[in-house]
Design a protein around this motif. Structure first.
Motif, short mmCIF file in Angstrom:
data_model
loop_
_atom_site.label_atom_id
_atom_site.label_comp_id
_atom_site.label_asym_id
_atom_site.label_seq_id
_atom_site.Cartn_x
_atom_site.Cartn_y
_atom_site.Cartn_z
N ASP A 75 1.50 -1.00 -0.14
CA ASP A 75 0.08 -0.05 0.15
C ASP A 75 0.80 1.21 -0.16
O ASP A 75 2.17 1.34 -0.28
CB ASP A 75 -0.81 -0.51 1.12
N LYS A 76 -0.17 2.26 -0.14
CA LYS A 76 0.93 3.63 -0.16
C LYS A 76 1.50 3.81 1.01
O LYS A 76 2.64 4.93 0.60
CB LYS A 76 0.13 5.09 -0.14
N GLU A 77 1.27 3.49 2.29
CA GLU A 77 2.44 3.00 2.65
C GLU A 77 3.33 2.59 3.58
O GLU A 77 4.09 2.59 4.59
CB GLU A 77 1.36 3.51 4.20
N GLY A 78 3.39 2.01 1.91
CA GLY A 78 4.82 0.65 2.33
C GLY A 78 4.72 -0.75 3.03
O GLY A 78 5.62 -1.42 2.90
N ASN A 79 3.45 -1.10 3.35
CA ASN A 79 2.70 -1.87 4.33
C ASN A 79 2.27 -3.21 3.47
O ASN A 79 1.80 -3.07 1.86
CB ASN A 79 2.24 -1.94 4.94
N ASP A 80 2.76 -4.35 3.45
CA ASP A 80 2.53 -5.63 2.97
C ASP A 80 1.14 -5.33 3.27
O ASP A 80 0.24 -5.46 4.05
CB ASP A 80 3.07 -6.93 3.44
N ILE A 81 0.09 -6.05 1.46
CA ILE A 81 -1.35 -5.93 1.81
C ILE A 81 -1.71 -7.70 0.93
O ILE A 81 -1.30 -7.29 0.49
CB ILE A 81 -1.62 -4.87 1.08
N GLU A 82 -2.47 -8.70 1.63
CA GLU A 82 -3.17 -9.28 1.44
C GLU A 82 -4.15 -9.03 0.10
O GLU A 82 -5.34 -8.48 0.92
CB GLU A 82 -3.35 -10.66 1.86
N PHE A 83 -3.91 -9.16 -1.15
CA PHE A 83 -5.23 -8.71 -1.43
C PHE A 83 -6.48 -9.38 -0.93
O PHE A 83 -7.55 -8.12 -1.19
CB PHE A 83 -4.59 -8.59 -3.44
N ARG A 84 -6.24 -10.11 -1.49
CA ARG A 84 -7.66 -11.00 -1.10
C ARG A 84 -8.68 -10.65 0.37
O ARG A 84 -9.68 -10.24 0.49
CB ARG A 84 -7.24 -12.90 -1.09
N GLN A 85 -7.66 -10.71 1.39
CA GLN A 85 -8.28 -9.95 2.29
C GLN A 85 -9.04 -8.48 2.57
O GLN A 85 -9.77 -8.93 3.56
CB GLN A 85 -6.83 -10.43 4.10
N LEU A 86 -7.90 -7.91 1.90
CA LEU A 86 -8.69 -6.86 1.85
C LEU A 86 -10.03 -6.07 0.60
O LEU A 86 -11.16 -5.77 1.44
CB LEU A 86 -7.31 -5.74 0.98
N ILE A 87 -9.67 -6.82 -0.30
CA ILE A 87 -11.74 -7.11 -1.02
C ILE A 87 -12.33 -8.29 -0.37
O ILE A 87 -13.20 -6.64 -0.49
CB ILE A 87 -11.23 -8.20 -1.90
N ASP A 88 -11.68 -9.29 0.65
CA ASP A 88 -13.31 -9.51 0.64
C ASP A 88 -12.74 -9.49 2.51
O ASP A 88 -13.52 -10.31 3.44
CB ASP A 88 -13.07 -11.12 0.96
N TYR A 89 -13.05 -8.42 2.33
CA TYR A 89 -13.30 -7.67 4.29
C TYR A 89 -15.09 -8.32 4.60
O TYR A 89 -15.15 -8.16 5.91
CB TYR A 89 -12.96 -6.48 4.52
N GLY A 90 -16.49 -8.11 4.18
CA GLY A 90 -16.75 -8.08 3.98
C GLY A 90 -18.68 -7.10 4.04
O GLY A 90 -19.78 -7.59 3.74
N GLY A 91 -17.82 -6.36 3.40
CA GLY A 91 -17.97 -4.84 2.82
C GLY A 91 -18.17 -5.01 1.56
O GLY A 91 -17.66 -5.08 0.62
N PRO A 92 -19.19 -3.00 0.84
CA PRO A 92 -19.24 -3.24 -0.33
C PRO A 92 -17.32 -2.40 -0.89
O PRO A 92 -16.57 -1.69 -0.20
CB PRO A 92 -19.73 -1.50 -0.66
N VAL A 93 -17.32 -2.59 -1.94
CA VAL A 93 -16.16 -2.23 -2.54
C VAL A 93 -15.83 -2.02 -4.12
O VAL A 93 -16.91 -2.09 -4.29
CB VAL A 93 -15.30 -3.65 -2.69
N MET A 94 -14.95 -0.69 -3.98
CA MET A 94 -15.21 -0.60 -5.30
C MET A 94 -13.52 -0.53 -5.65
O MET A 94 -12.79 0.36 -5.33
CB MET A 94 -15.53 1.05 -5.48
N VAL A 95 -13.41 -1.10 -7.36
CA VAL A 95 -11.96 -0.86 -7.86
C VAL A 95 -12.23 -0.07 -8.58
O VAL A 95 -12.58 -0.39 -9.75
CB VAL A 95 -11.36 -2.33 -7.41
N GLN A 96 -10.31 0.57 -8.82
CA GLN A 96 -10.46 0.96 -10.02
C GLN A 96 -8.71 0.61 -10.52
O GLN A 96 -7.47 0.75 -10.05
CB GLN A 96 -10.83 2.72 -10.12
N PHE A 97 -8.43 1.33 -11.07
CA PHE A 97 -6.68 0.82 -12.11
C PHE A 97 -7.03 1.99 -12.21
O PHE A 97 -7.00 2.76 -13.50
CB PHE A 97 -7.16 -0.37 -13.67
N ILE A 98 -5.27 2.41 -12.12
CA ILE A 98 -4.51 3.31 -12.42
C ILE A 98 -3.20 4.06 -12.40
O ILE A 98 -2.51 3.43 -11.93
CB ILE A 98 -5.21 4.83 -10.81
#
Length: 229
Positions: A75-98
């Motif tokens: 992420d922008k803070e330099g933290n390692d992020i598990e992509f599926r965990q970020l997406i599948d947190y349970g609530g609404p999510v919106m994604v864009q590619f930039i």
């Protein structure tokens, strides 16, 4: 001077005097009824009650199922992020590619997220996630994404991801968002929305205004897809 010539001359004079005002009125009607975000994040011609005005959809939308990869991003803070965990947190999510150096559709895509944040905060009580994924990971370091996020006043629910090229390609393929010739300049103006884990995705191609983002979010929450990934 013939009568016909006099009439043609009169019509030309009327158009010269009134034609510009007529065209301005049409453009004003468009911008007032459906303000589009600009690269700075500020909608054009926004009034105090835009939500009550009709909008014209100039984007394509459809429902789809995607099998997303288990990859690790940064992420922008330099933290390692598990992509599926970020997406599948349970609530609404919106994604864009930039990508941060994009000067065409990316700033407009991001401006739509930026301008919609206050209303999404109010509607979702802060329980939503916006995710912008860089398609230029070699250039978009966490520091560069952090600067990009600050440019759009990104709130705490807006996540910016970069990572390894191979993992970004896996995500692009999973969303059926790959672009021609491996040239990032050809990437599409896509926004993906999902009401929660296990629901189907709403795939939108085109540039959305703030009102359109919020309207699609409301529609999504009102009728959440039940299909399983």
């Amino acid at each position: 001077m013939s009568l016909l010539y006099k009439r043609l001359l009169g019509a030309a004079f009327w158009l010269l005097c009134n034609g510009t005002a007529f065209a301005d009125g049409v453009m004003q009607g468009w911008t007032l009824s459906d303000p589009k975000p600009t690269a700075s994040g500020a909608p054009i011609g926004q009034t105090g009650d835009d939500s009550a005005k009709p909008s014209v959809h100039d984007y394509a939308r459809g429902e789809a199922l995607y099998s997303l990869p288990d990859v690790q991003m940064v992420d922008k803070e330099g933290n390692d992020i598990e992509f599926r965990q970020l997406i599948d947190y349970g609530g609404p999510v919106m994604v864009q590619f930039i990508f941060a150096t994009c000067s065409t559709i990316c700033p407009v895509l991001s401006a739509s997220f930026a301008s919609a944040q206050p209303e999404l905060d109010a509607l979702a009580g802060g329980q939503y996630r916006l995710i912008s994924i860089s398609i230029d990971p070699e250039q978009d370091t966490p520091e560069r994404l952090r600067a990009y996020a600050e440019r759009f006043n990104a709130g705490k629910n807006w996540h910016f991801l970069t990572g390894r090229r191979d993992d970004v390609i896996k995500i692009l393929k999973a969303f059926d968002a790959s672009y021609a010739g491996n040239n990032k300049m050809y990437h599409k103006s896509l926004t993906f929305m999902r009401s929660g884990s296990g629901a189907s995705w709403l795939r939108i191609e085109g540039l959305l205004s703030k009102n359109e983002i919020v309207a699609e979010y409301k529609s999504l929450i009102a009728s959440p897809g039940q299909a399983k990934n």
